[in-house]
Design a protein around this motif. Structure first.
Motif, short mmCIF file in Angstrom:
data_model
loop_
_atom_site.label_atom_id
_atom_site.label_comp_id
_atom_site.label_asym_id
_atom_site.label_seq_id
_atom_site.Cartn_x
_atom_site.Cartn_y
_atom_site.Cartn_z
N SER A 1 -1.73 3.33 -7.87
CA SER A 1 -2.80 4.22 -8.34
C SER A 1 -2.24 5.46 -8.99
O SER A 1 -2.82 6.01 -9.93
CB SER A 1 -3.69 4.66 -7.18
OG SER A 1 -4.11 3.55 -6.47
N THR A 2 -1.08 5.91 -8.50
CA THR A 2 -0.48 7.11 -9.07
C THR A 2 -0.10 6.87 -10.53
O THR A 2 -0.25 7.76 -11.38
CB THR A 2 0.75 7.52 -8.23
OG1 THR A 2 0.34 7.59 -6.87
CG2 THR A 2 1.31 8.85 -8.67
N SER B 1 0.85 -1.19 0.00
CA SER B 1 0.00 0.00 0.00
C SER B 1 0.88 1.24 0.00
O SER B 1 1.87 1.31 0.74
CB SER B 1 -0.87 -0.04 1.25
OG SER B 1 -1.60 1.13 1.33
#
Ligand SMILES: Nc1ncnc2c1ncn2[C@@H]1O[C@H](COP(=O)(O)OP(=O)(O)OP(=O)(O)O)[C@@H](O)[C@H]1O
Length: 598
Positions: free
Chosen positions: A400-401, A395
């Motif tokens: 996601s970036t 995480s």
């Protein structure tokens, strides 16, 4: 009385005083009215006539009474009818002009305000994600609701009132001077006492009102929070705890409201005393003038009515000022948004159909809100058209970036992202994004029907295409079990569907979109195995013939992909197929062991 109304209406917020800048801003926002000037200008003319015509009213009332006195004293034989008819004519003309003033202003205003809302909304749609990172959606929401309403009030009521009251003041004082100069100057001399005491006390009461508003706002937060999380409140059986918390806040509200009410009571009685006192002084002075024969009864009556008109308009100025203040504040905030730079809309290569080859070349990136923290530290990816790859990692590693930069939500500071060998910045944004499909981790549907939600992928899709997409997404079965079928409402944000159902609607949406590049952000919360299987099958279907990038949280679902990129603190630490990486003593193996232990 307008002054008192103003006090009770006053909202919690405090707007700055209106300076030159404020008026300039308000003038700037006038551009929305300009297209409707053919309504607005006649409206202004009607306003001018309705205000000035009414100013003849006190004069003729005076005449009427003066004439009556003369008839009584047998000094005149004229009938009073003539004056009464003139008074009715004044009222009639005034009413007609007032009607057209309201009608024409509304015609201009309603349209201008709708244009303003549409312009703001358009701005919201095309502002970059970086803009939203810095602002809360509730705050933006109030721009398009409360702030636009303040401006609407300024354009309709406030502006009209300002012009009307100013005309009343100027014309009224002119009439008074004609009637009797001495009395007029005496009145103008006493006015400052009333005004100063009203302003002084008014400020004090406003401060108290603000405190009340703030306390009420705090109380509302409790309600808002608990209603939003009502299931949590119930699950923890904390209903009474919340009730006590709310009652405590209510007690605070009552205490401060009562204190304010006491002061308001003092204020109102004081003002009434000063107001009435000044009237008594004025009447005393006027009666002396009547006794000395300097002014007739007709003059006195006209004078008294003009004085009431003028007093009313001075009282109204306070409210007008505070409404203008609100409008200027609102204008500033709206202009601030309208001046923001949008995402480029018309530049770049248009209507090019992508093949779907994706490459990242030494991409470095930091979020604009945290420029010092580099989230991507030189990423290299090479994904051929039609390949399926997965991004895995702890995480916060930057998965996601990578997707956000691929979607061009943010521009990278170093390196290049290329599609089919061309830098993504070269494409027209709409052409580019419309060929990327996404099934997000947390599917949020729009509050309409299932059909509308699927058609969001392609608003021009036919009924047959929508059904076909639902079928391929394994969604048609559950949809047809609802009595309303595709017309079933999904509830706010889709809450009336289960997690698995929502995902399949999102998959159907993506199928209908038929993108060249597909992004799957795997849901972290696992579905039950039957549901999971249906979603997986639907995804297999969706992935066929497209470049697919999967953000994987459960490694079991990505065994078959062409390549896995393991990310570690913004860098690709390993890449290869599942079997290659599973044998390597690296992070993937470590992640695998963690999941087995679970
Ligand atoms: N909008 C943002 N503004 C500033 N920093 C952000 C933003 N979004 C993410 N970050 C930061 O960037 C880093 C990478 O986040 P990212 O969401 O890419 O990780 P991830 O690998 O997708 O994590 P997860 O598996 O938990 O979703 C994190 O440290 C995060 O705090």
């Amino acid at each position: 009385m307008a002054f008192f109304r103003n006090l009770s209406k006053k909202k919690g917020e405090k707007e700055p005083a209106i300076g030159k800048e404020g008026f300039r801003a308000l003038w700037g926002i006038f551009r929305f009215i300009l297209p409707y000037k053919h309504y607005f200008i006649p409206g202004l003319i009607c306003l001018f006539f309705s205000s000035t015509i009414l100013m003849a009213f006190p004069y003729f009332i005076g005449e009427l009474i003066g004439e009556a006195v003369k008839i009584q004293q047998n000094e005149s034989e004229t009938s009073l009818w003539g004056i009464a008819i003139i008074l009715f004519a004044i009222l009639g003309a005034q009413s007609i002009f007032s009607f057209f003033r309201v009608y024409l202003f509304a015609q201009a205003n309603e349209r201008a305000i709708a244009d303003m809302r549409a312009t703001l909304y358009e701005k919201f749609m095309f502002l970059p994600i970086t803009f939203y990172d810095k602002r809360r959606s509730g705050e933006l929401f109030s721009r398009i609701t409360a702030d636009v309403s303040s401006i609407q009030e300024a354009f309709s009521t406030t502006l009209a009132e300002l012009i009307r009251q100013t005309l009343t003041l100027v014309v009224g004082i002119a009439f008074l001077l004609v009637i009797n100069m001495k009395l007029t100057f005496f009145m103008i001399g006493t006015l400052p006492i009333v005004i100063l005491s009203a302003v002084f006390f008014g400020k004090f009461i406003r401060k108290l009102s603000k405190e009340t508003q703030d306390t009420v706002a705090k109380t509302n937060v409790v309600v808002e929070e608990t209603l939003q999380a009502i299931s949590t409140v119930k699950a923890f059986a904390n209903e009474f705890l919340e009730l006590t918390r709310y009652k405590k806040r209510l007690d605070d509200v009552v205490a401060i409201s009562l204190r304010t009410a006491t002061y308001r009571g003092v204020f109102i009685s004081f003002i009434i005393f000063v107001l009435m006192g000044s009237i008594v002084v004025m009447l005393w002075f006027a009666s002396n003038l009547v006794a000395q024969g300097e002014i007739g009864v007709d003059g006195l009556v006209s004078f008294a009515i003009y004085a009431v008109f003028i007093g009313g308009s001075i009282g109204g100025l306070g409210e007008i000022y505070s409404n203008l203040q609100k409008a200027v504040g609102a204008t500033d905030r709206i202009e601030e948004i309208l001046n923001q730079t949008e995402e480029p809309r018309k530049e770049g290569i248009k209507n090019e159909s992508l093949q779907g080859e994706v490459s990242y070349e030494n991409v470095k990136f930091a979020y604009p809100t945290r420029p010092d923290i580099e989230v991507l530290k030189g990423i290299d990816l090479n994904i051929k058209a039609g390949e399926k790859v997965a991004l895995v990692g702890h995480s916060g590693a930057g998965k996601s970036t990578i997707i956000q930069t691929l979607l061009r939500f943010y521009d990278v500071s170093n390196g290049d992202i290329k599609i089919d060998g061309k830098s993504i910045g070269q494409f027209d944004l709409h052409t580019y994004r419309s060929q990327i499909g996404m099934v997000p981790q947390e599917v949020i549907l729009f509050g309409g029907t299932i059909r509308e939600n699927i058609a969001y992928g392609n608003p021009n899709a036919t009924e047959e295409e929508i059904r076909m997409a639902a079928k391929k997404a394994n969604a048609l079965d559950f949809i047809e079990k609802f009595p309303e079928g595709l017309n079933t409402l999904v509830g706010e944000r889709g809450v009336q569907l289960s997690g698995g159902q929502r995902q399949r609607v999102a998959i159907a949406r993506a199928i209908l979109r038929d993108p060249k590049i597909l992004i799957l952000d795997e849901a972290t919360s696992s579905l039950d195995s039957a549901s999971e299987k249906m979603v997986q099958d639907a995804l297999e279907h969706l992935m066929q013939g497209r470049t697919t990038i999967i953000i994987a949280h459960r490694l079991s679902t990505i065994r078959k992909v062409d390549r896995i990129y393991v990310l570690d603190e913004g860098q690709v630490s390993e890449s290869g197929t599942h079997s290659q990486l599973a044998e390597q003593d690296g992070m993937y193996q470590h992640l695998l062991s963690l999941q087995v232990e679970k």
